[in-house]
Design an enzyme around this catalytic site. Structure first.
Site, short mmCIF file in Angstrom:
data_model
loop_
_atom_site.label_atom_id
_atom_site.label_comp_id
_atom_site.label_asym_id
_atom_site.label_seq_id
_atom_site.Cartn_x
_atom_site.Cartn_y
_atom_site.Cartn_z
N CYS A 122 48.19 36.48 41.23
CA CYS A 122 47.09 37.31 41.75
C CYS A 122 47.60 38.59 42.41
O CYS A 122 46.80 39.46 42.79
CB CYS A 122 46.24 36.52 42.72
SG CYS A 122 45.70 34.94 42.06
N HIS A 258 42.40 41.39 46.75
CA HIS A 258 42.24 40.43 45.66
C HIS A 258 40.99 39.60 45.94
O HIS A 258 40.78 39.13 47.06
CB HIS A 258 43.48 39.54 45.59
CG HIS A 258 43.29 38.30 44.78
ND1 HIS A 258 42.70 38.32 43.53
CD2 HIS A 258 43.60 36.99 45.03
CE1 HIS A 258 42.67 37.09 43.05
NE2 HIS A 258 43.19 36.26 43.95
N ASN A 289 37.10 34.49 40.77
CA ASN A 289 38.48 34.88 41.07
C ASN A 289 39.21 35.03 39.74
O ASN A 289 39.48 34.05 39.06
CB ASN A 289 39.11 33.80 41.96
CG ASN A 289 40.56 34.06 42.28
OD1 ASN A 289 41.28 34.73 41.54
ND2 ASN A 289 41.03 33.49 43.38
#
Ligand code: UT7
Length: 333
Positions: A122, A258, A289
Protein backbone atom coordinates in the site's frame (compact mmCIF):
# COMPACT_ATOMS: atom_id res chain seq x y z
CA UNK A 1 41.55 4.31 -14.75
CA UNK A 2 39.43 6.38 -17.19
CA UNK A 3 37.10 8.99 -15.81
CA UNK A 4 33.51 8.04 -16.67
CA UNK A 5 30.89 10.43 -17.90
CA UNK A 6 27.89 10.88 -15.64
CA UNK A 7 24.55 12.58 -16.23
CA UNK A 8 22.53 15.02 -14.22
CA UNK A 9 18.90 15.73 -14.90
CA UNK A 10 16.34 18.39 -14.18
CA UNK A 11 16.72 20.58 -11.12
CA UNK A 12 13.25 19.59 -9.93
CA UNK A 13 10.42 17.17 -10.72
CA UNK A 14 6.65 17.48 -10.58
CA UNK A 15 3.51 15.47 -11.26
CA UNK A 16 2.14 16.45 -14.68
CA UNK A 17 -1.10 14.48 -14.64
CA UNK A 18 -3.09 11.68 -13.07
CA UNK A 19 -5.31 9.07 -14.74
CA UNK A 20 -7.34 6.27 -13.20
CA UNK A 21 -9.38 3.18 -13.93
CA UNK A 22 -12.25 1.96 -11.75
CA UNK A 23 -13.63 -1.53 -12.49
CA UNK A 24 -17.19 -1.63 -13.85
CA UNK A 25 -18.73 -3.76 -11.13
CA UNK A 26 -19.96 -1.97 -7.99
CA UNK A 27 -20.22 -4.28 -4.98
CA UNK A 28 -22.33 -3.13 -2.05
CA UNK A 29 -21.87 -4.07 1.59
CA UNK A 30 -25.08 -6.08 1.31
CA UNK A 31 -23.49 -8.23 -1.40
CA UNK A 32 -20.31 -8.74 0.64
CA UNK A 33 -22.45 -9.75 3.62
CA UNK A 34 -23.87 -12.64 1.57
CA UNK A 35 -20.34 -14.09 1.71
CA UNK A 36 -19.21 -13.21 5.26
CA UNK A 37 -20.87 -12.97 8.66
CA UNK A 38 -21.10 -9.18 8.87
CA UNK A 39 -23.47 -6.25 8.47
CA UNK A 40 -23.61 -3.09 6.41
CA UNK A 41 -23.64 -1.12 9.67
CA UNK A 42 -20.51 -2.83 11.04
CA UNK A 43 -18.56 -2.31 7.80
CA UNK A 44 -19.54 1.38 7.56
CA UNK A 45 -18.76 2.03 11.22
CA UNK A 46 -15.41 0.17 11.33
CA UNK A 47 -14.03 1.12 7.91
CA UNK A 48 -16.22 3.84 6.35
CA UNK A 49 -16.84 1.70 3.26
CA UNK A 50 -20.29 1.64 1.67
CA UNK A 51 -19.33 0.04 -1.65
CA UNK A 52 -16.25 -0.94 -3.67
CA UNK A 53 -15.31 -2.05 -7.20
CA UNK A 54 -14.39 -5.63 -8.04
CA UNK A 55 -12.66 -6.32 -11.35
CA UNK A 56 -14.09 -8.75 -13.88
CA UNK A 57 -13.35 -9.88 -17.42
CA UNK A 58 -11.07 -7.57 -19.38
CA UNK A 59 -9.97 -5.90 -16.15
CA UNK A 60 -6.67 -7.59 -15.36
CA UNK A 61 -3.83 -5.78 -13.59
CA UNK A 62 -2.34 -5.01 -17.01
CA UNK A 63 -5.69 -3.93 -18.55
CA UNK A 64 -6.54 -1.55 -15.70
CA UNK A 65 -3.01 -0.14 -15.52
CA UNK A 66 -2.96 0.51 -19.26
CA UNK A 67 -6.31 2.34 -19.18
CA UNK A 68 -5.17 4.56 -16.31
CA UNK A 69 -1.81 5.15 -18.00
CA UNK A 70 -3.38 6.19 -21.33
CA UNK A 71 -5.43 8.87 -19.56
CA UNK A 72 -2.42 10.11 -17.59
CA UNK A 73 -0.26 10.36 -20.72
CA UNK A 74 -2.99 12.19 -22.65
CA UNK A 75 -3.59 14.64 -19.79
CA UNK A 76 0.16 15.27 -19.48
CA UNK A 77 0.19 16.49 -23.07
CA UNK A 78 3.06 14.21 -24.06
CA UNK A 79 3.30 11.32 -26.52
CA UNK A 80 3.57 7.72 -25.25
CA UNK A 81 6.92 7.57 -26.99
CA UNK A 82 8.15 10.37 -24.70
CA UNK A 83 7.90 8.03 -21.69
CA UNK A 84 11.42 7.27 -20.46
CA UNK A 85 10.51 4.71 -17.78
CA UNK A 86 7.44 2.82 -16.63
CA UNK A 87 7.34 1.92 -12.93
CA UNK A 88 4.44 -0.20 -11.75
CA UNK A 89 3.73 -0.91 -8.10
CA UNK A 90 1.53 -3.92 -7.39
CA UNK A 91 1.22 -6.99 -5.20
CA UNK A 92 -1.48 -8.71 -7.22
CA UNK A 93 -0.10 -9.28 -10.72
CA UNK A 94 -0.51 -13.03 -11.27
CA UNK A 95 2.61 -13.58 -13.42
CA UNK A 96 6.15 -13.60 -12.05
CA UNK A 97 7.39 -12.56 -15.50
CA UNK A 98 7.35 -10.74 -17.82
CA UNK A 99 6.58 -7.62 -15.86
CA UNK A 100 3.14 -6.03 -16.04
CA UNK A 101 4.85 -2.71 -16.78
CA UNK A 102 6.47 -3.90 -20.00
CA UNK A 103 3.08 -5.17 -21.19
CA UNK A 104 1.52 -1.82 -20.29
CA UNK A 105 4.20 -0.08 -22.36
CA UNK A 106 3.20 -2.16 -25.38
CA UNK A 107 -0.52 -1.49 -24.89
CA UNK A 108 -0.13 2.28 -24.61
CA UNK A 109 2.31 2.75 -27.48
CA UNK A 110 5.45 3.17 -25.40
CA UNK A 111 7.41 0.25 -26.85
CA UNK A 112 11.09 0.68 -26.09
CA UNK A 113 10.57 2.31 -22.72
CA UNK A 114 12.36 0.60 -19.83
CA UNK A 115 9.86 -0.94 -17.45
CA UNK A 116 9.88 -2.45 -13.99
CA UNK A 117 7.39 -3.74 -11.46
CA UNK A 118 7.98 -3.28 -7.77
CA UNK A 119 6.23 -4.44 -4.62
CA UNK A 120 5.79 -2.01 -1.76
CA UNK A 121 2.17 -2.95 -1.04
CA UNK A 122 0.00 0.00 0.00
CA UNK A 123 3.05 2.28 0.06
CA UNK A 124 3.79 1.46 -3.58
CA UNK A 125 2.50 4.67 -5.11
CA UNK A 126 4.49 6.94 -2.76
CA UNK A 127 7.60 4.77 -3.19
CA UNK A 128 7.19 5.16 -6.96
CA UNK A 129 6.73 8.92 -6.83
CA UNK A 130 9.83 9.32 -4.68
CA UNK A 131 12.00 7.10 -6.87
CA UNK A 132 10.73 8.74 -10.07
CA UNK A 133 11.55 12.22 -8.79
CA UNK A 134 15.10 11.13 -7.95
CA UNK A 135 15.59 9.39 -11.30
CA UNK A 136 14.46 12.52 -13.17
CA UNK A 137 16.81 14.68 -11.11
CA UNK A 138 19.55 12.11 -11.66
CA UNK A 139 19.09 12.35 -15.42
CA UNK A 140 18.29 8.72 -16.29
CA UNK A 141 14.80 9.54 -17.61
CA UNK A 142 12.84 12.68 -18.50
CA UNK A 143 9.19 11.52 -18.23
CA UNK A 144 8.25 8.62 -15.97
CA UNK A 145 4.94 6.83 -15.72
CA UNK A 146 4.29 5.73 -12.14
CA UNK A 147 1.41 3.30 -11.78
CA UNK A 148 -0.27 1.85 -8.70
CA UNK A 149 -2.59 -1.02 -9.59
CA UNK A 150 -4.25 -3.87 -7.75
CA UNK A 151 -6.66 -6.68 -8.42
CA UNK A 152 -6.81 -7.67 -4.77
CA UNK A 153 -9.91 -9.80 -5.27
CA UNK A 154 -7.55 -12.38 -6.80
CA UNK A 155 -5.57 -12.63 -3.56
CA UNK A 156 -8.35 -12.13 -1.00
CA UNK A 157 -10.59 -14.92 0.23
CA UNK A 158 -14.12 -13.59 -0.29
CA UNK A 159 -15.23 -15.60 2.76
CA UNK A 160 -12.63 -14.11 5.13
CA UNK A 161 -14.45 -11.60 7.33
CA UNK A 162 -11.15 -9.94 8.27
CA UNK A 163 -10.37 -8.78 4.71
CA UNK A 164 -13.21 -9.49 2.25
CA UNK A 165 -15.15 -6.28 2.98
CA UNK A 166 -12.03 -4.10 2.96
CA UNK A 167 -9.95 -4.79 -0.14
CA UNK A 168 -10.87 -3.95 -3.73
CA UNK A 169 -9.56 -3.33 -7.25
CA UNK A 170 -8.47 -0.38 -9.41
CA UNK A 171 -5.59 1.51 -10.99
CA UNK A 172 -4.05 4.96 -10.88
CA UNK A 173 -1.19 6.43 -12.88
CA UNK A 174 0.76 9.67 -12.90
CA UNK A 175 3.24 11.17 -15.32
CA UNK A 176 6.21 12.71 -13.53
CA UNK A 177 8.63 14.96 -15.38
CA UNK A 178 11.08 17.85 -15.12
CA UNK A 179 10.14 21.13 -13.45
CA UNK A 180 11.60 24.58 -12.89
CA UNK A 181 10.21 24.66 -9.36
CA UNK A 182 10.03 21.90 -6.71
CA UNK A 183 6.84 19.85 -7.14
CA UNK A 184 7.76 16.75 -5.14
CA UNK A 185 9.18 17.08 -1.63
CA UNK A 186 11.67 14.70 0.01
CA UNK A 187 10.40 11.20 0.65
CA UNK A 188 10.19 9.89 4.19
CA UNK A 189 10.12 6.12 4.01
CA UNK A 190 10.83 2.99 5.95
CA UNK A 191 10.15 -0.67 6.52
CA UNK A 192 9.78 -2.98 9.52
CA UNK A 193 10.26 -6.62 8.64
CA UNK A 194 9.73 -7.68 12.25
CA UNK A 195 6.02 -7.18 11.47
CA UNK A 196 6.10 -9.18 8.23
CA UNK A 197 3.28 -11.44 9.44
CA UNK A 198 0.86 -8.55 10.08
CA UNK A 199 -0.38 -8.63 6.47
CA UNK A 200 0.80 -11.66 4.57
CA UNK A 201 -0.38 -14.65 2.56
CA UNK A 202 -1.76 -17.82 4.14
CA UNK A 203 0.96 -19.85 2.33
CA UNK A 204 3.28 -19.68 -0.66
CA UNK A 205 2.30 -20.86 -4.12
CA UNK A 206 4.97 -23.54 -3.77
CA UNK A 207 3.31 -24.84 -0.60
CA UNK A 208 0.02 -25.03 -2.47
CA UNK A 209 1.63 -26.74 -5.48
CA UNK A 210 3.29 -29.29 -3.20
CA UNK A 211 0.03 -30.09 -1.45
CA UNK A 212 1.25 -28.72 1.90
CA UNK A 213 -1.85 -26.53 2.23
CA UNK A 214 -5.34 -27.35 0.94
CA UNK A 215 -6.39 -23.88 -0.22
CA UNK A 216 -5.04 -21.44 -2.76
CA UNK A 217 -2.99 -18.80 -0.85
CA UNK A 218 -4.86 -15.62 0.06
CA UNK A 219 -4.29 -12.54 2.19
CA UNK A 220 -4.42 -12.73 5.95
CA UNK A 221 -4.27 -9.60 8.10
CA UNK A 222 -3.89 -8.96 11.82
CA UNK A 223 -6.24 -5.99 11.49
CA UNK A 224 -5.86 -4.58 14.97
CA UNK A 225 -2.06 -4.82 14.89
CA UNK A 226 -1.91 -2.95 11.59
CA UNK A 227 -4.44 -0.41 12.79
CA UNK A 228 -2.43 0.29 15.96
CA UNK A 229 0.82 0.60 13.98
CA UNK A 230 -0.77 2.97 11.47
CA UNK A 231 -2.26 5.36 14.05
CA UNK A 232 0.84 5.10 16.26
CA UNK A 233 3.65 5.45 13.73
CA UNK A 234 2.25 7.17 10.63
CA UNK A 235 1.66 10.57 12.30
CA UNK A 236 5.45 10.74 12.83
CA UNK A 237 6.14 10.03 9.15
CA UNK A 238 3.60 12.60 7.97
CA UNK A 239 5.03 15.26 10.28
CA UNK A 240 8.54 14.46 9.11
CA UNK A 241 7.45 14.75 5.47
CA UNK A 242 6.09 18.22 6.20
CA UNK A 243 9.28 19.22 8.03
CA UNK A 244 11.54 17.91 5.27
CA UNK A 245 9.50 19.80 2.67
CA UNK A 246 9.95 22.93 4.79
CA UNK A 247 6.25 23.57 5.35
CA UNK A 248 3.67 23.17 8.11
CA UNK A 249 0.17 21.72 8.18
CA UNK A 250 -1.12 25.30 7.78
CA UNK A 251 0.43 25.40 4.28
CA UNK A 252 -1.46 22.33 3.09
CA UNK A 253 -4.51 22.40 0.84
CA UNK A 254 -5.09 18.66 0.63
CA UNK A 255 -4.33 15.49 2.61
CA UNK A 256 -4.40 12.20 0.67
CA UNK A 257 -3.48 9.27 2.90
CA UNK A 258 -3.65 5.69 1.68
CA UNK A 259 -7.32 4.78 1.80
CA UNK A 260 -6.82 2.01 4.36
CA UNK A 261 -9.68 2.73 6.73
CA UNK A 262 -11.60 5.97 7.34
CA UNK A 263 -10.89 5.68 11.06
CA UNK A 264 -7.14 5.62 10.38
CA UNK A 265 -7.59 8.75 8.27
CA UNK A 266 -9.52 10.39 11.15
CA UNK A 267 -6.69 9.54 13.55
CA UNK A 268 -4.07 11.00 11.20
CA UNK A 269 -6.09 14.19 10.73
CA UNK A 270 -6.30 14.60 14.51
CA UNK A 271 -2.60 13.84 15.06
CA UNK A 272 -1.54 16.31 12.38
CA UNK A 273 -3.90 18.93 13.79
CA UNK A 274 -4.92 19.77 10.23
CA UNK A 275 -6.64 23.13 9.78
CA UNK A 276 -10.34 22.68 8.89
CA UNK A 277 -9.85 24.12 5.39
CA UNK A 278 -7.54 21.23 4.40
CA UNK A 279 -9.48 18.85 2.14
CA UNK A 280 -9.15 15.22 3.21
CA UNK A 281 -9.46 12.28 0.80
CA UNK A 282 -12.32 9.92 1.65
CA UNK A 283 -12.38 7.89 -1.54
CA UNK A 284 -12.46 4.67 0.50
CA UNK A 285 -16.19 5.18 1.07
CA UNK A 286 -17.06 4.18 -2.50
CA UNK A 287 -13.80 2.51 -3.57
CA UNK A 288 -12.65 0.34 -0.67
CA UNK A 289 -8.97 -0.23 0.07
CA UNK A 290 -7.12 -0.64 -3.25
CA UNK A 291 -3.57 -0.75 -1.82
CA UNK A 292 -1.07 0.77 -4.31
CA UNK A 293 -3.90 2.32 -6.35
CA UNK A 294 -5.70 4.11 -3.54
CA UNK A 295 -3.78 7.40 -3.48
CA UNK A 296 -3.90 8.19 -7.22
CA UNK A 297 -7.56 7.08 -7.32
CA UNK A 298 -8.36 9.46 -4.46
CA UNK A 299 -6.25 12.24 -6.01
CA UNK A 300 -8.04 11.99 -9.34
CA UNK A 301 -11.47 11.89 -7.68
CA UNK A 302 -10.71 15.10 -5.76
CA UNK A 303 -9.40 16.87 -8.85
CA UNK A 304 -12.30 15.76 -11.05
CA UNK A 305 -14.93 16.79 -8.50
CA UNK A 306 -13.28 20.19 -7.97
CA UNK A 307 -12.66 19.46 -4.28
CA UNK A 308 -8.94 19.90 -5.01
CA UNK A 309 -7.36 21.90 -7.79
CA UNK A 310 -4.22 21.95 -9.87
CA UNK A 311 -1.37 23.61 -7.99
CA UNK A 312 -2.70 22.64 -4.56
CA UNK A 313 -0.15 21.47 -2.00
CA UNK A 314 -0.92 17.90 -0.93
CA UNK A 315 0.51 15.59 1.72
CA UNK A 316 0.58 11.93 0.69
CA UNK A 317 1.26 8.87 2.83
CA UNK A 318 1.12 5.19 1.93
CA UNK A 319 1.51 2.34 4.43
CA UNK A 320 0.90 -1.39 4.51
CA UNK A 321 2.25 -4.92 4.26
CA UNK A 322 5.89 -5.20 5.20
CA UNK A 323 5.23 -3.24 7.21
CA UNK A 324 6.39 -0.39 4.96
CA UNK A 325 5.51 3.26 4.58
CA UNK A 326 6.34 6.35 2.51
CA UNK A 327 5.20 9.98 2.69
CA UNK A 328 5.90 13.15 0.74
CA UNK A 329 4.45 16.57 -0.06
CA UNK A 330 3.54 17.18 -3.70
CA UNK A 331 2.02 19.87 -5.87
CA UNK A 332 -1.14 18.50 -7.48
CA UNK A 333 -1.20 18.31 -11.29
O1 UT7 B 1 -4.06 -1.30 3.53
C1 UT7 B 1 -3.03 -1.89 4.23
C2 UT7 B 1 -3.08 -1.58 5.66
N1 UT7 B 1 -4.27 -2.13 6.24
C3 UT7 B 1 -4.90 -1.43 7.15
O2 UT7 B 1 -4.53 -0.33 7.43
C4 UT7 B 1 -6.08 -2.09 7.84
C5 UT7 B 1 -5.98 -1.83 9.32
N2 UT7 B 1 -7.00 -2.49 10.10
C6 UT7 B 1 -8.30 -2.14 10.05
O3 UT7 B 1 -8.68 -1.30 9.26
C7 UT7 B 1 -9.25 -2.75 11.04
O4 UT7 B 1 -8.54 -3.55 11.94
C8 UT7 B 1 -10.39 -3.58 10.39
C9 UT7 B 1 -11.36 -2.67 9.66
C10 UT7 B 1 -9.81 -4.60 9.44
C11 UT7 B 1 -11.20 -4.32 11.47
O5 UT7 B 1 -11.72 -3.38 12.38
P1 UT7 B 1 -11.47 -3.51 13.95
O6 UT7 B 1 -12.22 -2.44 14.58
O7 UT7 B 1 -9.99 -3.58 14.19
O8 UT7 B 1 -12.14 -4.90 14.25
P2 UT7 B 1 -11.57 -6.06 15.20
O9 UT7 B 1 -10.76 -7.00 14.40
O10 UT7 B 1 -10.98 -5.46 16.44
O11 UT7 B 1 -12.90 -6.79 15.61
C12 UT7 B 1 -13.86 -6.14 16.48
C13 UT7 B 1 -15.06 -7.04 16.62
C14 UT7 B 1 -14.74 -8.46 17.05
O12 UT7 B 1 -15.81 -8.92 17.83
P3 UT7 B 1 -15.75 -8.95 19.45
O13 UT7 B 1 -14.53 -9.76 19.76
O14 UT7 B 1 -15.59 -7.50 19.84
O15 UT7 B 1 -17.02 -9.56 19.84
C15 UT7 B 1 -14.69 -9.22 15.74
O16 UT7 B 1 -15.01 -10.58 15.91
O17 UT7 B 1 -15.72 -7.15 15.36
C16 UT7 B 1 -15.78 -8.53 14.96
N3 UT7 B 1 -15.56 -8.58 13.51
C17 UT7 B 1 -16.54 -8.42 12.63
N4 UT7 B 1 -17.86 -8.20 12.79
C18 UT7 B 1 -18.60 -8.05 11.68
C19 UT7 B 1 -14.39 -8.75 12.85
N5 UT7 B 1 -14.61 -8.69 11.52
C20 UT7 B 1 -15.93 -8.49 11.38
C21 UT7 B 1 -16.76 -8.33 10.26
N6 UT7 B 1 -18.07 -8.09 10.45
N7 UT7 B 1 -16.29 -8.36 8.99
Amino acid sequence: MPSLNTVTGAKHARIYSVGTYRPRRVVTNAEVCELIDSTDEWIRERSGITERRWAGEGESVVDMAAEAAKIAVERAGIEPTDIGLIMLGTVSHPYAFPSASVEVGELIGARGAPALDFAAACAGFCYGVGMAADIIRGGSAKYILVIGVERLTDVVNEHDRGTAFLFADGAGAVVIGPSDTPGIGPIVWGGDGSQKDAITMTASLNDFRDGLVPDYPTAVMAGQQVFRWAVGEMPKATKEALEQAGITAADLDVFIPHQANNRITDALVRALDLPPNVKVARDIITTGNTSAASIPLAMDAMLQSGEAKSGDTALLIGFGSGLVHAAQVVTLP
